[in-house]
Design a protein around this motif. Structure first.
Motif, PDB file in Angstrom:
ATOM      1  N   LYS A 107      46.258  41.817  34.371  1.00 21.28           N
ATOM      2  CA  LYS A 107      47.694  41.560  34.520  1.00 21.28           C
ATOM      3  C   LYS A 107      48.431  42.856  34.840  1.00 21.28           C
ATOM      4  CE  LYS A 107      51.429  38.987  34.069  1.00 21.28           C
ATOM      5  NZ  LYS A 107      51.734  37.858  34.987  1.00 21.28           N
ATOM      6  N   ALA A 108      48.088  43.929  34.124  1.00 23.10           N
ATOM      7  CA  ALA A 108      48.738  45.219  34.343  1.00 23.10           C
ATOM      8  C   ALA A 108      48.440  45.757  35.742  1.00 23.10           C
ATOM      9  CB  ALA A 108      48.282  46.212  33.271  1.00 23.10           C
ATOM     10  N   VAL A 109      47.177  45.690  36.157  1.00 24.64           N
ATOM     11  CA  VAL A 109      46.791  46.180  37.480  1.00 24.64           C
ATOM     12  C   VAL A 109      47.448  45.346  38.582  1.00 24.64           C
ATOM     13  CG1 VAL A 109      44.831  46.436  39.068  1.00 24.64           C
ATOM     14  CG2 VAL A 109      44.631  47.206  36.692  1.00 24.64           C
ATOM     15  N   ILE A 112      51.005  46.464  39.153  1.00 24.18           N
ATOM     16  CA  ILE A 112      51.082  47.717  39.903  1.00 24.18           C
ATOM     17  C   ILE A 112      50.805  47.470  41.386  1.00 24.18           C
ATOM     18  CG2 ILE A 112      50.033  49.993  40.192  1.00 24.18           C
ATOM     19  CD1 ILE A 112      49.453  49.919  37.137  1.00 24.18           C
ATOM     20  N   LEU A 113      49.751  46.707  41.671  1.00 26.26           N
ATOM     21  CA  LEU A 113      49.446  46.375  43.068  1.00 26.26           C
ATOM     22  C   LEU A 113      50.584  45.592  43.714  1.00 26.26           C
ATOM     23  CD1 LEU A 113      45.673  45.350  42.851  1.00 26.26           C
ATOM     24  CD2 LEU A 113      46.612  47.432  43.849  1.00 26.26           C
ATOM     25  N   GLY A 114      51.203  44.707  42.939  1.00 24.18           N
ATOM     26  CA  GLY A 114      52.319  43.927  43.461  1.00 24.18           C
ATOM     27  C   GLY A 114      53.497  44.799  43.866  1.00 24.18           C
ATOM     28  N   ILE A 214      43.214  36.702  36.771  1.00 21.21           N
ATOM     29  CA  ILE A 214      44.604  37.041  37.108  1.00 21.21           C
ATOM     30  C   ILE A 214      44.676  37.919  38.351  1.00 21.21           C
ATOM     31  CG2 ILE A 214      46.643  38.299  36.281  1.00 21.21           C
ATOM     32  CD1 ILE A 214      46.025  37.265  33.492  1.00 21.21           C
ATOM     33  N   ILE A 215      43.679  38.779  38.534  1.00 22.44           N
ATOM     34  CA  ILE A 215      43.680  39.709  39.660  1.00 22.44           C
ATOM     35  C   ILE A 215      43.327  39.026  40.985  1.00 22.44           C
ATOM     36  CG2 ILE A 215      41.242  40.373  39.416  1.00 22.44           C
ATOM     37  CD1 ILE A 215      44.078  42.854  40.138  1.00 22.44           C
ATOM     38  N   SER A 216      42.637  37.874  40.922  1.00 26.20           N
ATOM     39  CA  SER A 216      42.089  37.249  42.134  1.00 26.20           C
ATOM     40  C   SER A 216      43.134  36.880  43.186  1.00 26.20           C
ATOM     41  CB  SER A 216      41.258  36.016  41.764  1.00 26.20           C
ATOM     42  OG  SER A 216      40.097  36.403  41.074  1.00 26.20           O
ATOM     43  N   PRO A 217      44.260  36.240  42.824  1.00 24.45           N
ATOM     44  CA  PRO A 217      45.250  35.914  43.863  1.00 24.45           C
ATOM     45  C   PRO A 217      45.791  37.143  44.591  1.00 24.45           C
ATOM     46  CG  PRO A 217      45.688  34.662  41.868  1.00 24.45           C
ATOM     47  CD  PRO A 217      44.636  35.653  41.517  1.00 24.45           C
ATOM     48  N   MET A 218      46.018  38.236  43.855  1.00 19.02           N
ATOM     49  CA  MET A 218      46.507  39.459  44.502  1.00 19.02           C
ATOM     50  C   MET A 218      45.471  40.008  45.469  1.00 19.02           C
ATOM     51  SD  MET A 218      48.718  41.770  45.105  1.00 19.02           S
ATOM     52  CE  MET A 218      50.001  41.348  43.929  1.00 19.02           C
ATOM     53  N   LEU A 219      44.213  40.069  45.047  1.00 21.31           N
ATOM     54  CA  LEU A 219      43.157  40.574  45.928  1.00 21.31           C
ATOM     55  C   LEU A 219      42.990  39.672  47.150  1.00 21.31           C
ATOM     56  CD1 LEU A 219      40.413  41.688  43.356  1.00 21.31           C
ATOM     57  CD2 LEU A 219      42.196  43.072  44.448  1.00 21.31           C
ATOM     58  N   ALA A 220      43.099  38.361  46.940  1.00 21.02           N
ATOM     59  CA  ALA A 220      42.995  37.418  48.063  1.00 21.02           C
ATOM     60  C   ALA A 220      44.117  37.629  49.067  1.00 21.02           C
ATOM     61  CB  ALA A 220      43.007  35.986  47.540  1.00 21.02           C
ATOM     62  N   ASN A 221      45.324  37.888  48.573  1.00 20.52           N
ATOM     63  CA  ASN A 221      46.460  38.139  49.459  1.00 20.52           C
ATOM     64  C   ASN A 221      46.288  39.437  50.235  1.00 20.52           C
ATOM     65  OD1 ASN A 221      47.912  35.830  48.977  1.00 20.52           O
ATOM     66  ND2 ASN A 221      49.366  36.757  47.581  1.00 20.52           N
ATOM     67  N   ILE A 222      45.788  40.472  49.555  1.00 20.05           N
ATOM     68  CA  ILE A 222      45.563  41.755  50.234  1.00 20.05           C
ATOM     69  C   ILE A 222      44.507  41.599  51.328  1.00 20.05           C
ATOM     70  CG2 ILE A 222      44.685  44.106  49.921  1.00 20.05           C
ATOM     71  CD1 ILE A 222      45.922  44.021  47.089  1.00 20.05           C
ATOM     72  N   TYR A 223      43.432  40.894  51.015  1.00 16.95           N
ATOM     73  CA  TYR A 223      42.363  40.678  51.991  1.00 16.95           C
ATOM     74  C   TYR A 223      42.891  39.923  53.211  1.00 16.95           C
ATOM     75  CZ  TYR A 223      37.335  40.440  53.093  1.00 16.95           C
ATOM     76  OH  TYR A 223      36.086  40.614  53.658  1.00 16.95           O
TER      77      TYR A 223
END
Length: 419
Positions: A107-109, A112-114, A214-223
């Motif tokens: 969640k914290a990471v 930050i990525l967001g 929790i991190i998966s949607p952010m990584l998917a969006n970045i990819y």
């Protein structure tokens, strides 16, 4: 948003090629405590069986211990517990459930990525982003089609997108904005962590990021940002003489084109582009649709069906996709069967909660007819299953209507989101 995140967001917006250092240093006591408050208290537990309440009973001591392990680089991600949810037609969707501590760090990471990538993501991206939703994507797509300028639609489906994210490419993409080895190493731990299957086997996936983390949607969006969005915006659109537009929600996307030759060129190039990043298109679900006013063609996006209405007005007709509607009806029927012995007042309260969720997703402007049809099905199914509570018939139709006046069901409601 904290002051630190605001500064990161401002710098990311102002300097598009800046690579951020010492992001792992932000994972301090105060920051983790604030992320803890945003976790889902009722979420499923991971392999260690530690609940939100149990971890929170000694929260600050647990956070202090976590920070020590992060600083001395002895933090280890726990196995991800595999869970399967039905998709319909006998298929299932695999989910990965991390431990509560891993969720906290993720969640914290993610926050930050967001702060960084929300300054980079394009307006064509709608999935898992603040102040954006599937309903907004559908409504904006309908508005674009209503102009009558786009005559060709390329709809595509990526096979197992979350399961096939290439780890090496993922790290290369993150390095475009992150210059912090410890921070990148954290993300790699979650990508490479083993998955505990329901039969007890442990699998170490070579690709992918488990849905459920929790991190998966952010990584998917970045990819997807690097694979599709930037490519479409800076390469595909610049080569087009006619108008072209892209709508993306996580791994679901459609592309609108004014010209047939440009739609075909994109269709051919798309497979090669995906292959470059080790992704594959589902051939049976990827096609070009001639979407003209004089053609009786339709396509689907995010559970909605789009087609031109007949008559003088020639507006876009939008409704719940047939398969999604049937799946929702079947799901409600099964729910009624399980809940029929519940006390009536509580049963109606639960039923209204289900209706509220259904209206919230499918209540897009122009889809009122489908919502009304669903409510009608709900009423008929509810009446039928109430009469199966016992061997005696509980309600005549008139008696059922009288009961609904005492315990009313929510009425359909739609909203228009785009300008």
């Amino acid at each position: 948003m904290s002051t630190s995140l605001e500064r990161i967001a401002e710098k990311a917006k102002r300097v598009k090629k800046h690579r951020f250092q010492n992001l792992s240093g932000m994972l301090d006591r105060w920051f983790l405590w604030n992320q803890w408050k945003e976790l889902n208290k009722n979420a499923a537990v991971g392999v260690d069986k530690v609940t939100y309440t149990k971890y929170g009973d000694n929260l600050m001591a647990n956070i202090d211990d976590l920070i020590k392990r992060l600083k001395r680089k002895s933090y280890r991600a726990k196995l991800v517990r595999r869970h399967y949810v039905p998709k319909g037609n006998g298929k299932v969707r695999p989910l990965g459930i991390p431990s509560i501590e891993d969720k906290l760090v993720q969640k914290a990471v993610t926050r930050i990525l967001g702060a960084i990538y929300e300054q980079d993501f394009l307006s064509s991206s709608y999935g898992y982003r603040p102040n954006r939703s599937a309903q907004m994507a559908v409504d904006c797509l309908r508005t674009a089609l209503d102009t009558g300028r786009y005559h060709y639609v390329v709809e595509a489906d990526i096979k197992g997108y979350f399961d096939n994210l290439d780890h090496e490419w993922m790290v290369k993409m993150l390095l475009q904005r992150v210059h912090d080895k410890a921070f990148i190493r954290l993300i790699e731990k979650w990508l490479k962590v083993g998955v505990l299957e329901i039969d007890g086997k442990i699998i170490h996936p070579a690709t992918g990021s488990p849905q459920g983390g929790i991190i998966s949607p952010m990584l998917a969006n970045i990819y997807m940002h690097y694979v599709l969005n930037l490519w479409f915006e800076h390469i595909v659109k610049k080569r087009c003489k006619g108008k072209a537009e892209l709508f993306v929600y996580a791994d679901d996307f459609v592309c609108l084109f004014e010209r047939a030759d440009e739609a075909r060129a994109f269709y051919i190039a798309l497979e090669k582009r995906m292959a470059k990043f080790n992704l594959k298109l589902a051939a049976e679900k990827t096609r070009i649709v001639c979407f003209r006013k004089d053609q009786n063609q339709m396509f689907e996006f995010l559970g909605f069906e789009f087609r031109w209405m007949k008559g003088r007005r020639r507006k876009i007709r939008i409704r719940t996709a047939k398969k999604k509607f049937q799946k929702s009806c079947q799901s409600f029927k099964e729910w009624c069967k399980k809940q029929r012995s519940t006390k009536l007042s509580l049963l109606v309260k639960k039923l209204n909660s289900k209706l509220r969720g259904y209206y919230e997703y499918y209540g897009v402007y122009g889809n009122f007819e489908s919502l009304a049809r669903y409510k009608r099905y709900v009423e008929l199914a509810f009446h039928r299953w109430l009469n199966r509570r016992s061997q005696r018939r509980s309600y005549s139709w008139q008696g059922f209507l009288d009961m609904l006046r005492r315990y009313p069901l929510l009425n359909p409601k739609v909203k228009k989101l785009s300008n």
